[in-house]
Design a protein around this motif. Sequence first.
Motif, PDB file in Angstrom:
ATOM      1  N   PRO A 179     -49.859 -13.378  59.973  1.00  0.00           N
ATOM      2  CA  PRO A 179     -49.326 -14.736  59.827  1.00  0.00           C
ATOM      3  C   PRO A 179     -47.952 -14.784  59.155  1.00  0.00           C
ATOM      4  CG  PRO A 179     -51.042 -14.332  58.221  1.00  0.00           C
ATOM      5  CD  PRO A 179     -51.032 -13.137  59.120  1.00  0.00           C
ATOM      6  N   CYS A 180     -47.543 -13.682  58.516  1.00  0.00           N
ATOM      7  CA  CYS A 180     -46.253 -13.645  57.823  1.00  0.00           C
ATOM      8  C   CYS A 180     -45.851 -12.190  57.633  1.00  0.00           C
ATOM      9  CB  CYS A 180     -46.361 -14.364  56.474  1.00  0.00           C
ATOM     10  SG  CYS A 180     -47.482 -13.530  55.331  1.00  0.00           S
ATOM     11  N   PRO A 181     -44.629 -11.904  57.156  1.00  0.00           N
ATOM     12  CA  PRO A 181     -44.206 -10.506  57.000  1.00  0.00           C
ATOM     13  C   PRO A 181     -45.108  -9.683  56.089  1.00  0.00           C
ATOM     14  CG  PRO A 181     -42.297 -11.936  56.909  1.00  0.00           C
ATOM     15  CD  PRO A 181     -43.499 -12.836  56.933  1.00  0.00           C
ATOM     16  N   CYS A 182     -45.562 -10.235  54.969  1.00  0.00           N
ATOM     17  CA  CYS A 182     -46.439  -9.463  54.084  1.00  0.00           C
ATOM     18  C   CYS A 182     -47.864  -9.414  54.613  1.00  0.00           C
ATOM     19  CB  CYS A 182     -46.415 -10.025  52.661  1.00  0.00           C
ATOM     20  SG  CYS A 182     -47.433 -11.510  52.413  1.00  0.00           S
ATOM     21  N   GLY A 183     -48.237 -10.366  55.470  1.00  0.00           N
ATOM     22  CA  GLY A 183     -49.529 -10.350  56.122  1.00  0.00           C
ATOM     23  C   GLY A 183     -50.617 -11.160  55.454  1.00  0.00           C
ATOM     24  N   TRP A 184     -50.353 -11.769  54.310  1.00  0.00           N
ATOM     25  CA  TRP A 184     -51.450 -12.372  53.546  1.00  0.00           C
ATOM     26  C   TRP A 184     -51.395 -13.887  53.457  1.00  0.00           C
ATOM     27  CZ3 TRP A 184     -54.873  -8.852  53.474  1.00  0.00           C
ATOM     28  CH2 TRP A 184     -54.524  -7.514  53.323  1.00  0.00           C
ATOM     29  N   ALA A 185     -50.565 -14.534  54.236  1.00  0.00           N
ATOM     30  CA  ALA A 185     -50.525 -15.997  54.216  1.00  0.00           C
ATOM     31  C   ALA A 185     -51.867 -16.560  54.657  1.00  0.00           C
ATOM     32  CB  ALA A 185     -49.414 -16.517  55.127  1.00  0.00           C
ATOM     33  N   GLY A 186     -52.434 -17.439  53.856  1.00  0.00           N
ATOM     34  CA  GLY A 186     -53.712 -18.047  54.194  1.00  0.00           C
ATOM     35  C   GLY A 186     -54.914 -17.200  53.851  1.00  0.00           C
ATOM     36  N   ASP A 187     -54.722 -15.991  53.296  1.00  0.00           N
ATOM     37  CA  ASP A 187     -55.853 -15.140  52.949  1.00  0.00           C
ATOM     38  C   ASP A 187     -56.563 -15.691  51.718  1.00  0.00           C
ATOM     39  OD1 ASP A 187     -57.036 -12.320  53.630  1.00  0.00           O
ATOM     40  OD2 ASP A 187     -56.912 -12.385  51.444  1.00  0.00           O
ATOM     41  N   SER A 188     -57.880 -15.547  51.702  1.00  0.00           N
ATOM     42  CA  SER A 188     -58.672 -16.142  50.616  1.00  0.00           C
ATOM     43  C   SER A 188     -58.603 -15.335  49.331  1.00  0.00           C
ATOM     44  CB  SER A 188     -60.134 -16.269  51.054  1.00  0.00           C
ATOM     45  OG  SER A 188     -60.653 -14.991  51.412  1.00  0.00           O
ATOM     46  N   GLU A 189     -58.160 -14.074  49.383  1.00  0.00           N
ATOM     47  CA  GLU A 189     -58.179 -13.247  48.185  1.00  0.00           C
ATOM     48  C   GLU A 189     -56.804 -12.761  47.751  1.00  0.00           C
ATOM     49  OE1 GLU A 189     -60.957 -10.066  48.488  1.00  0.00           O
ATOM     50  OE2 GLU A 189     -62.693 -11.394  48.663  1.00  0.00           O
ATOM     51  N   LYS A 190     -55.957 -12.389  48.704  1.00  0.00           N
ATOM     52  CA  LYS A 190     -54.639 -11.862  48.356  1.00  0.00           C
ATOM     53  C   LYS A 190     -53.575 -12.933  48.549  1.00  0.00           C
ATOM     54  CE  LYS A 190     -55.369  -6.947  49.126  1.00  0.00           C
ATOM     55  NZ  LYS A 190     -54.787  -5.706  49.688  1.00  0.00           N
ATOM     56  N   PRO A 191     -52.694 -13.124  47.553  1.00  0.00           N
ATOM     57  CA  PRO A 191     -51.653 -14.148  47.689  1.00  0.00           C
ATOM     58  C   PRO A 191     -50.498 -13.663  48.568  1.00  0.00           C
ATOM     59  CG  PRO A 191     -51.440 -13.040  45.582  1.00  0.00           C
ATOM     60  CD  PRO A 191     -52.683 -12.478  46.225  1.00  0.00           C
ATOM     61  N   CYS A 192     -49.880 -14.597  49.254  1.00  0.00           N
ATOM     62  CA  CYS A 192     -48.699 -14.289  50.071  1.00  0.00           C
ATOM     63  C   CYS A 192     -47.471 -14.195  49.183  1.00  0.00           C
ATOM     64  CB  CYS A 192     -48.507 -15.372  51.128  1.00  0.00           C
ATOM     65  SG  CYS A 192     -46.997 -15.199  52.108  1.00  0.00           S
ATOM     66  N   THR A 193     -46.633 -13.202  49.406  1.00  0.00           N
ATOM     67  CA  THR A 193     -45.413 -13.001  48.612  1.00  0.00           C
ATOM     68  C   THR A 193     -44.156 -13.376  49.378  1.00  0.00           C
ATOM     69  OG1 THR A 193     -45.280 -10.689  49.342  1.00  0.00           O
ATOM     70  CG2 THR A 193     -46.509 -11.120  47.306  1.00  0.00           C
ATOM     71  N   CYS A 194     -44.307 -13.966  50.560  1.00  0.00           N
ATOM     72  CA  CYS A 194     -43.145 -14.307  51.396  1.00  0.00           C
ATOM     73  C   CYS A 194     -42.600 -15.671  51.012  1.00  0.00           C
ATOM     74  CB  CYS A 194     -43.525 -14.318  52.873  1.00  0.00           C
ATOM     75  SG  CYS A 194     -44.231 -12.777  53.463  1.00  0.00           S
ATOM     76  N   THR A 195     -41.295 -15.835  51.136  1.00  0.00           N
ATOM     77  CA  THR A 195     -40.671 -17.137  50.951  1.00  0.00           C
ATOM     78  C   THR A 195     -40.824 -17.947  52.234  1.00  0.00           C
ATOM     79  OG1 THR A 195     -38.518 -16.411  51.759  1.00  0.00           O
ATOM     80  CG2 THR A 195     -38.987 -16.085  49.402  1.00  0.00           C
ATOM     81  N   PRO A 196     -40.726 -19.261  52.167  1.00  0.00           N
ATOM     82  CA  PRO A 196     -40.790 -20.077  53.389  1.00  0.00           C
ATOM     83  C   PRO A 196     -39.762 -19.651  54.438  1.00  0.00           C
ATOM     84  CG  PRO A 196     -41.019 -21.473  51.471  1.00  0.00           C
ATOM     85  CD  PRO A 196     -40.694 -20.102  50.957  1.00  0.00           C
ATOM     86  N   ALA A 197     -38.575 -19.263  53.980  1.00  0.00           N
ATOM     87  CA  ALA A 197     -37.531 -18.839  54.926  1.00  0.00           C
ATOM     88  C   ALA A 197     -37.942 -17.552  55.643  1.00  0.00           C
ATOM     89  CB  ALA A 197     -36.210 -18.635  54.193  1.00  0.00           C
ATOM     90  N   GLU A 198     -38.575 -16.619  54.914  1.00  0.00           N
ATOM     91  CA  GLU A 198     -39.014 -15.367  55.532  1.00  0.00           C
ATOM     92  C   GLU A 198     -40.103 -15.625  56.566  1.00  0.00           C
ATOM     93  OE1 GLU A 198     -38.272 -12.091  51.970  1.00  0.00           O
ATOM     94  OE2 GLU A 198     -40.110 -13.299  51.970  1.00  0.00           O
ATOM     95  N   ARG A 199     -41.021 -16.518  56.227  1.00  0.00           N
ATOM     96  CA  ARG A 199     -42.077 -16.849  57.193  1.00  0.00           C
ATOM     97  C   ARG A 199     -41.479 -17.476  58.447  1.00  0.00           C
ATOM     98  NH1 ARG A 199     -46.535 -19.958  53.419  1.00  0.00           N
ATOM     99  NH2 ARG A 199     -46.641 -18.408  51.758  1.00  0.00           N
TER     100      ARG A 199
END
Length: 500
Positions: free
Chosen positions: A346-366
């Motif tokens: 779902p995003c470059p780091c892969g964790w957007a929307g994941d229930s356990e790991k937080p996403c580290t991407c900025t909105p611009a990167e997504r």
Amino acid sequence: MLAQISSVSLIGVDALAVTVEVDVSPGMPAFNLVGLPDQAVSESRERVRAALRNSGLPFPISRITVNLAPADLRKEGPLFDLPLALGLLVAQGLVPQNALDEYLVAGELALDGSLRAVPGMINMALLARSQNRKVLLPSLNAAEAALIEGLEVYAPNTLLEALNHLKGTHPLAPSPRPEREDLESTLLCLSDIKGQTQAKRTLEIAIAGGHNLLMIGSPGSGKTMLSRRATSLLPLLTDEEALEVTRIHSAAGQLGARGLITRPPFRAPHHTVSDAGLIGGGSIPKPGEVSLAHHGILFLDEFPEFNRKSLETLRQPLEDGIVQISRARASVTYPARFQLVAAMNPCPCGWAGDSEKPCTCTPAERSRYVSRISGPLLDRIDLVVTVPRLTIEELNRAPEGEKSTAVRERINRARTLMHSRQGQRNAVLVGQKLREVTQLKPDAAAFLMAVSQQLSLTARGYDRLLRVARTIADLAGSEDLQQVHVAEAVAYRPKALEVV
């Protein structure tokens, strides 16, 4: 003396007749090869010279002229080695000319006189049958050529074996027609995947109707596992489809010692694949991954990581089912009626929307990440499903899933309905035929109109939604297209990827 040997030149998946004319005459020793040969054909002079001598056969110390007719057709590859060597033997009176009149000949020579496989021999076999001829080719190509019913295939291992067969001293037996392979035991089963009920349902709909599918989920959620089990849900190819797929793989030189390809192909190129590798190309065009996936699945993992230009080249074959490649030397059309199955994070780091790991991407990167998939390309994808990552506890609790054989039975029943009604899968329905088989009840029509306005569907998107709804109805065994079928199709309809 003059010798004439019938051979072929491969253009795309078609074999065109070529006559190898060999003239040996008195004069200063020379070996001239004309008729638009490429580098590989020109180098056959040295291979033939060494193969004849190492086989204990004479090489004429005379003026040799070889013409590949028609002279205005570009010739490529080493397949002219064997006809050229036999032509020299005929010109020296070691083989009677009439012994070769009923054969089409092709094959590459090693320096010791043994024969090596060459690509495209099933296409040569089709040409030979149309001309009521036999074929003489390397033993490594025998399996694919012998697939053509009613054709006599003679497959020597060496130049000497070919010579003795033509002279009648040690005739070869015709190669037997190979049996169909049963690859059922090698297929991965859908029951290996626990949970993911919605993703499995979406995959079933996609396979049943031949629809394009995009799966979005965190790393390790099971997207690739699901995709690789898609082939276990596909019915066997018909005889006509199997021959068409086999011809493409033979022309690409990827058939090897296999016989008829009876299972739908599964192609999974790496995201660093070039435009030509994906769509096909070269100075004399060769099939790309989209054609090698004909009547099967093209799986693109890490979808946004593919070159943007490469992805855009998919738009025409996704719509038309063919690839047209034009080059200065040749212009060819390859079939490319494949089913696209893609997977992405779902995003470059892969964790957007994941229930356990937080996403580290900025909105611009997504935004930059998902914008690599253009709107026109997304509009050609019928189904989008989110594949959530399950915890270890959830995986341990989940029961074993349904087996591929059970799901394939439902898919086969749905496809039988499609073929009895319109003679093809729902994914390729167009125009008036699509309108005829997707007649809606008034409530379903009103619902679809409201959804179309809300989602701002294009005409293409509207038609694709109807096709998916028709497939859902076929899986349910329903002749009528009801609102519930349309509603489920809408749930899988691609939206802006930032929202998915």
